[in-house]
Design a protein around this motif. Structure first.
Motif, PDB file in Angstrom:
ATOM      1  N   LEU A 184       0.685  -1.005  -0.053  1.00  0.00           N
ATOM      2  CA  LEU A 184      -0.332  -0.167   0.041  1.00  0.00           C
ATOM      3  C   LEU A 184       0.726   1.165   0.080  1.00  0.00           C
ATOM      4  O   LEU A 184       0.358   2.281  -0.234  1.00  0.00           O
ATOM      5  N   ASP A 185       2.083   1.163   0.512  1.00  0.00           N
ATOM      6  CA  ASP A 185       2.868   2.108   0.495  1.00  0.00           C
ATOM      7  C   ASP A 185       4.414   1.756   0.230  1.00  0.00           C
ATOM      8  O   ASP A 185       4.842   0.401   0.099  1.00  0.00           O
ATOM      9  N   GLU A 230       2.121   1.751  -9.669  1.00  0.00           N
ATOM     10  CA  GLU A 230       1.168   1.671  -8.699  1.00  0.00           C
ATOM     11  C   GLU A 230       0.460   0.494  -9.463  1.00  0.00           C
ATOM     12  O   GLU A 230      -0.561  -0.184  -8.584  1.00  0.00           O
ATOM     13  N   GLU A 231       0.000   0.544 -10.610  1.00  0.00           N
ATOM     14  CA  GLU A 231      -0.970  -0.348 -11.341  1.00  0.00           C
ATOM     15  C   GLU A 231      -0.530  -1.917 -10.998  1.00  0.00           C
ATOM     16  O   GLU A 231      -1.218  -2.519 -10.678  1.00  0.00           O
ATOM     17  N   ALA A 262      -1.182  -2.661  -7.418  1.00  0.00           N
ATOM     18  CA  ALA A 262      -2.866  -2.871  -7.442  1.00  0.00           C
ATOM     19  C   ALA A 262      -2.947  -4.457  -7.989  1.00  0.00           C
ATOM     20  O   ALA A 262      -4.001  -5.118  -7.228  1.00  0.00           O
ATOM     21  N   LYS A 263      -2.516  -5.019  -8.936  1.00  0.00           N
ATOM     22  CA  LYS A 263      -2.590  -6.237  -9.556  1.00  0.00           C
ATOM     23  C   LYS A 263      -2.172  -7.285  -8.466  1.00  0.00           C
ATOM     24  O   LYS A 263      -2.847  -8.145  -8.030  1.00  0.00           O
ATOM     25  N   ARG A 314      -1.999  -6.662  -5.201  1.00  0.00           N
ATOM     26  CA  ARG A 314      -3.067  -6.857  -4.112  1.00  0.00           C
ATOM     27  C   ARG A 314      -4.000  -7.637  -4.280  1.00  0.00           C
ATOM     28  O   ARG A 314      -4.638  -8.330  -3.692  1.00  0.00           O
ATOM     29  N   ALA A 315      -4.525  -7.422  -5.904  1.00  0.00           N
ATOM     30  CA  ALA A 315      -5.713  -7.961  -6.332  1.00  0.00           C
ATOM     31  C   ALA A 315      -5.621  -9.587  -6.265  1.00  0.00           C
ATOM     32  O   ALA A 315      -6.460 -10.203  -5.946  1.00  0.00           O
TER      33      ALA A 315
END
Ligand SMILES: Nc1ncnc2c1ncn2[C@@H]1O[C@H](COP(=O)(O)OP(=O)(O)OP(=O)(O)O)[C@@H](O)[C@H]1O
Ligand SMILES: [Mg+2]
Lengths: 385, 238
Positions: free
Chosen positions: B63-64, B83-84, B87-88, B90-91
């Motif tokens: 996240l950071d 960031e993308e 995000a992937k 994380r998903a």
């Protein structure tokens, strides 16, 4: 589709109501005004084109010179004739001093007649557009002449010695001005029937019109230049430019006024939209942060919100368009009643423009507040606070 | 029994630091921290308030970003990603449970659990969400909004949301911090029983000894430094 579900949920939680209401308001006002303006414009342009029934008219109290016709044809200028006079019209025991117009073949050179089988109608479906005047033996009259003479469609009336059958009522005509129109209801007949009426005697008060038009404006202007020195003091040229200018000015003033109203209304709606968008954006910061921590990328978030707002704008604009159209029709009905005119149709572009304005308003007023929403950082752990 | 060594590594931190600029000059929140977490392990992060626990967790979860050092999740160096990309990751691998639950107030319990599933385009979002809400004992509360639920119930919804995506790693920052001790205990039970079913890696921050002891390993932070890294005396009970 997730955007659609999210939209439904956001709608249910009431966050979108202000936003959609302000879009609806903006589109309603714009649609009502721009559609109405467009109808007004098409009415006035129709009228200005046909205000003379020609590109130019020679008015006079004398019959025109037949030599001129040859000259006109030589100069590639089309021409036709019309005659205005006042005459008693009889039907049984009833009579009425009518304002008669007799038109020759080819009349009008510009514009058209609007006639109907149905008296006193404004219904577009009952109205027929036609490019020539009545046939011999027929007459078209103002609706009001029917009750005045206690007759109905298909009955006969007498103009002088000549019986004419009423086949249509006249809804609109080119060049409706006539020095005799104050006398009474209009009766339109064929120029060929004129001698049989025997109402035209030497010394009768009559207005002759010689109507001219040409596909080439320079041909027409050259011809008029040649004609001018030959005109008597009782003959005058009227040009379509005079009337178009007048109509144009009226149109411009009314349009400017209406558009100013629209702009003010849209600005107010815009303020509401931007307030609503800011509120929406604040409320959704957490939602976006959460979605991102759940693995949604900025692009995904942008796409989700873009589609939500797109669907919202599409629906809200459609509703606004419907309400605006209803309002516009209410206004048009009262204008038609009050001024006894029939408004023309709006351009479909006016509808399209109003519909698109919902999206444009959203882009201009809401986007700035929503722009940074997708770049909100994912939710941090904030246990300390 | 220290079986963590044989299991593959799922999260690794290599000399991560975190420094921020403040008006009083540079503030060091994390001194170089190294950490290896094995797949299926449960790890408790403890330490005084302000010691940098949440900061560390945020960096581990992607996240950071750390000021220096690398974080590797499932063999992917997330600190090298944009960031993308994070995000992937994380998903695909990560679930969260927050102290303050973080349910969306406009969505029902069911919709809150469905959201992450829908975000990854899961066609069975609804049935999976219903299944997990039932497993956390909220079968009767699908259509209730967060404000109609008690704190403990809200945290159960959040747990259902976290587990519904079947993440490989579950991060939790003081999951019982906002709950009374009785409710907290139930939440802990729930957390560990679901985790036992799914075999996820659990990394959580807690102040509670009870919760820390349920984890296989605990690390302690003091002023941004790792001061203890030990296996729990009481091993995971069944
Ligand atoms: N962006 C930042 N700017 C300035 N200081 C920060 C920032 N982020 C964290 N800090 C500081 O870093 C220290 C560690 O914060 P962190 O939230 O990680 O602590 P914590 O161990 O989670 O504390 P708690 O147990 O109270 O939640 C705190 O002193 C905090 O004020
Ligand atoms: Mg913290």
């Amino acid at each position: 589709m997730l955007s659609f579900h999210l939209l439904k949920r956001n709608w249910r939680s009431g966050e979108l109501k202000l936003l959609s209401l302000s879009i609806i308001l903006a589109v309603t006002v714009l649609a009502a005004i721009s559609v109405f303006t467009s109808r007004l414009q098409s009415t006035l342009i129709n009228e200005s084109n046909s205000v003379l029934g020609a590109d130019a008219v020679i008015n006079g109290s004398q019959l025109h010179n037949p030599e001129w016709e040859a000259l006109a044809e030589e100069a590639n200028v089309k021409h036709t004739r019309a005659v205005n006079f006042a005459s008693m019209v009889f039907a049984g025991d009833e009579m009425h001093l009518a304002s008669v117009k007799a038109v020759d073949a080819g009349y009008p050179l510009r514009g058209h007649f609007e006639i109907s089988k149905q008296a006193f109608t404004f219904e577009a479906s009952a109205i027929q557009k036609i490019l020539q005047g009545p046939a011999q033996g027929e007459a078209w009259v103002d609706s009001r002449m029917l009750p005045l003479l206690k007759i109905k469609m298909g009955d006969q009336v007498y103009v002088g010695e000549l019986p004419l059958r009423i086949t249509h009522v006249l809804i609109a005509e080119p060049d409706s001005s006539s020095p005799f129109s104050m006398f009474g209801a209009r009766l339109l007949m064929s120029y060929q029937d004129l001698p049989a009426t025997q109402v035209i005697q030497p010394g009768s008060r009559i207005e002759y019109k010689w109507l001219l038009s040409s596909d080439s404006q320079s041909d027409l202007q050259n011809f008029l230049k040649k004609l001018k020195p030959q005109l008597s003091e009782h003959q005058a040229i009227r040009d379509v430019n005079d009337s178009q200018e007048r109509v144009g000015r009226t149109l411009q003033t009314s349009q400017q006024f209406l558009l100013l109203t629209a702009v003010i209304a849209v600005l107010l709606a815009g303020v509401a939209i931007s307030i609503a968008a800011r509120q929406f954006s604040e409320r959704h910061t957490d939602q976006v942060a959460l979605m991102k921590s759940l693995g949604a990328s900025a692009a995904k978030v942008r796409q989700l919100y873009f589609f939500q707002l797109f669907i919202l704008a599409a629906i809200a604009s459609a509703i606004g368009l419907l309400i605006g159209e209803a309002m516009q029709q209410l206004i048009a009905i009262s204008v038609q009643k009050a001024y006894q005119i029939r408004l023309g149709d709006a351009q479909w572009l006016a509808y399209l423009r109003s519909y698109a304005s919902g999206f444009i308003c959203l882009i201009f007023f809401a986007l700035p507040a929503l722009w940074y929403l997708p770049s909100v950082s994912p939710l941090k752990f904030c246990a300390a606070n | 029994m220290t079986d963590s060594i044989e299991r593959p590594t799922i999260v690794e931190a290599k000399a991560i630091t975190k420094r921020v600029e403040t008006q009083e000059g540079e503030l060091v929140i994390l001194h170089p921290v190294d950490l290896v977490v094995a797949q299926g392990e449960s790890l408790a992060i403890t330490g005084a308030s302000g010691s940098g626990k949440s900061t560390l967790l945020g960096i581990l979860a992607g996240l950071d970003l750390p000021t220096s050092g690398d974080v590797i999740i499932n063999q992917q160096i997330i600190t090298h990603m944009d960031e993308e990309g994070r995000a992937k990751v994380r998903a695909d691998y990560v679930g969260f449970i927050f102290q303050s639950f973080q349910l969306l107030p406009g969505l029902t319990a069911l919709e809150n659990v469905m959201l992450p599933l829908e975000l990854r385009g899961d066609k069975q979002a609804r049935s999976k969400a219903e299944n997990f809400l039932t497993r956390v004992g909220l079968a009767q509360r699908f259509q209730h909004y967060p404000q109609q639920l008690s704190g403990g119930e809200q945290q159960r919804v959040a747990i259902a949301r976290a587990f519904a995506c079947e993440p490989k790693i579950l991060f939790a920052d003081e999951p019982t911090g906002n709950l009374d001790s009785h409710t907290g205990e139930k939440i802990i039970e729930l957390l560990f029983s679901l985790n036992a079913d799914q075999g996820a890696t659990l990394i959580l921050i807690t102040h509670e000894e009870r919760l820390a002891q349920r984890c296989q390993r605990r690390i302690q932070l003091a002023a941004g430094e790792l001061v203890a890294n030990e296996n729990s005396a009481t091993n995971k009970q069944d």
